[in-house]
Design a protein around this motif. Structure first.
Motif, PDB file in Angstrom:
ATOM      1  N   TRP A  45       0.709  -1.370  -0.248  1.00 42.11           N
ATOM      2  CA  TRP A  45       0.039   0.014   0.114  1.00 42.11           C
ATOM      3  C   TRP A  45       0.787   1.299  -0.186  1.00 42.11           C
ATOM      4  O   TRP A  45       0.298   2.203  -0.172  1.00 42.11           O
ATOM      5  CB  TRP A  45      -0.997   0.098   1.302  1.00 42.11           C
ATOM      6  N   CYS A  99       4.228   1.825  -5.117  1.00 43.75           N
ATOM      7  CA  CYS A  99       3.438   0.675  -5.525  1.00 43.75           C
ATOM      8  C   CYS A  99       3.638   0.199  -7.140  1.00 43.75           C
ATOM      9  O   CYS A  99       4.327   1.297  -7.911  1.00 43.75           O
ATOM     10  CB  CYS A  99       1.917   1.271  -5.369  1.00 43.75           C
ATOM     11  N   LEU A 105      -7.257   9.290   1.927  1.00 43.90           N
ATOM     12  CA  LEU A 105      -7.031   9.099   3.250  1.00 43.90           C
ATOM     13  C   LEU A 105      -6.715  10.293   4.009  1.00 43.90           C
ATOM     14  O   LEU A 105      -5.822  10.940   3.845  1.00 43.90           O
ATOM     15  CB  LEU A 105      -6.049   7.781   3.497  1.00 43.90           C
ATOM     16  N   VAL A 119      -4.066   1.412   8.360  1.00 40.30           N
ATOM     17  CA  VAL A 119      -4.020   1.345   7.054  1.00 40.30           C
ATOM     18  C   VAL A 119      -3.610  -0.008   6.532  1.00 40.30           C
ATOM     19  O   VAL A 119      -4.318  -0.750   5.668  1.00 40.30           O
ATOM     20  CB  VAL A 119      -3.037   2.213   6.380  1.00 40.30           C
ATOM     21  N   ASN A 129      -6.037  -2.338   4.303  1.00 36.80           N
ATOM     22  CA  ASN A 129      -5.300  -2.882   3.202  1.00 36.80           C
ATOM     23  C   ASN A 129      -5.639  -4.416   3.183  1.00 36.80           C
ATOM     24  O   ASN A 129      -5.866  -5.022   1.891  1.00 36.80           O
ATOM     25  CB  ASN A 129      -3.718  -2.727   3.120  1.00 36.80           C
ATOM     26  N   VAL A 178      -7.209   0.963  -0.650  1.00 34.67           N
ATOM     27  CA  VAL A 178      -5.991   1.540  -0.410  1.00 34.67           C
ATOM     28  C   VAL A 178      -5.595   1.809  -2.093  1.00 34.67           C
ATOM     29  O   VAL A 178      -4.765   2.777  -2.248  1.00 34.67           O
ATOM     30  CB  VAL A 178      -5.215   0.352   0.273  1.00 34.67           C
ATOM     31  N   GLU A 179      -5.875   0.634  -2.878  1.00 30.45           N
ATOM     32  CA  GLU A 179      -5.238   0.845  -4.326  1.00 30.45           C
ATOM     33  C   GLU A 179      -5.938   2.095  -5.017  1.00 30.45           C
ATOM     34  O   GLU A 179      -5.207   2.524  -5.785  1.00 30.45           O
ATOM     35  CB  GLU A 179      -5.678  -0.507  -5.102  1.00 30.45           C
ATOM     36  N   CYS A 228      -6.496   4.772  -3.915  1.00 29.81           N
ATOM     37  CA  CYS A 228      -6.017   6.077  -3.212  1.00 29.81           C
ATOM     38  C   CYS A 228      -5.400   7.316  -4.115  1.00 29.81           C
ATOM     39  O   CYS A 228      -4.607   6.763  -4.650  1.00 29.81           O
ATOM     40  CB  CYS A 228      -5.452   5.975  -2.016  1.00 29.81           C
ATOM     41  N   PHE A 252       2.768   7.141   4.359  1.00 23.23           N
ATOM     42  CA  PHE A 252       2.047   6.535   3.301  1.00 23.23           C
ATOM     43  C   PHE A 252       2.113   6.769   2.099  1.00 23.23           C
ATOM     44  O   PHE A 252       2.072   5.753   1.009  1.00 23.23           O
ATOM     45  CB  PHE A 252       0.332   6.906   3.814  1.00 23.23           C
TER      46      PHE A 252
END
Length: 187
Positions: A9, A14, A72, A139, A143, A150-151, A153, A169
């Motif tokens: 996350w 990522c 978030l 988080v 996740n 989360v993906e 975001c 994050f």
């Protein structure tokens, strides 16, 4: 402990699903009329990075409309309480976060969060790291239970010490830097 640093996350690292690093630059400024300028500055900065690394391919992230994503918001000082994180220890990486925080801070933050005493947890040098780690631990839970949130975001923000959690994050700070920055005094 290296597993947590590569948590899926962490949007700065990522795997090409979008991500936060640079999201503010992609979508421009919140000031009226500043969006195009911010986007062109982003392109200029990106091209300067590419020029510094000859032959290095810089992956372009897919642009996503903020309406199609999640945001978030991380809490600030004052949201701490004795017993916080009790239900989060079962999620991957949470214990690693607390172990690393203990190394950075020099005291057992997990015990302080779980057992108190409250007056010690409420001190700025303790509550800020506690809120920081608890936020990132939450988080981890999110996740695990709803990875699509989360993906998807597109932005993260924080109130007060929550800014550190948002920066970690997003991948702008690593966890140890964030933990150190939250202690309020030289750790």
């Amino acid at each position: 402990m290296g597993g947590w640093a590569a948590a899926p996350w962490r949007l700065g690292g990522c795997s090409g699903r979008g991500g936060l690093r640079g999201a503010a630059r992609r979508w421009g400024s919140s000031r009226p009329g500043a969006g195009d300028r911010a986007a062109s500055l982003s392109d200029l900065l990106q091209s300067s990075v590419e020029a510094e690394e000859p032959g290095a391919a810089v992956a372009r992230r897919e642009r996503r409309c903020p309406r199609e994503g999640t945001v978030l918001l991380f809490p600030g000082q004052g949201s701490q309480f004795v017993g916080m994180c009790r239900g989060l220890q079962q999620y991957p990486g949470v214990r690693d976060m607390f172990r690393l925080a203990e190394k950075v801070l020099g005291y057992d933050l997990l015990s302080l969060c779980l057992e108190g005493p409250r007056d010690a947890l409420d001190r700025t040098q303790h509550c800020q790291p506690a809120v920081f780690v608890a936020s990132l631990a939450a988080v981890e839970k999110l996740n695990h239970l709803q990875p699509e949130v989360v993906e998807r975001c597109v932005a993260a923000a924080g109130y007060s010490v929550g800014e550190f959690a948002a920066l970690v994050f997003a991948g702008a700070l690593d966890f140890a830097e964030g933990a150190w920055g939250t202690c309020g005094t030289p750790c």
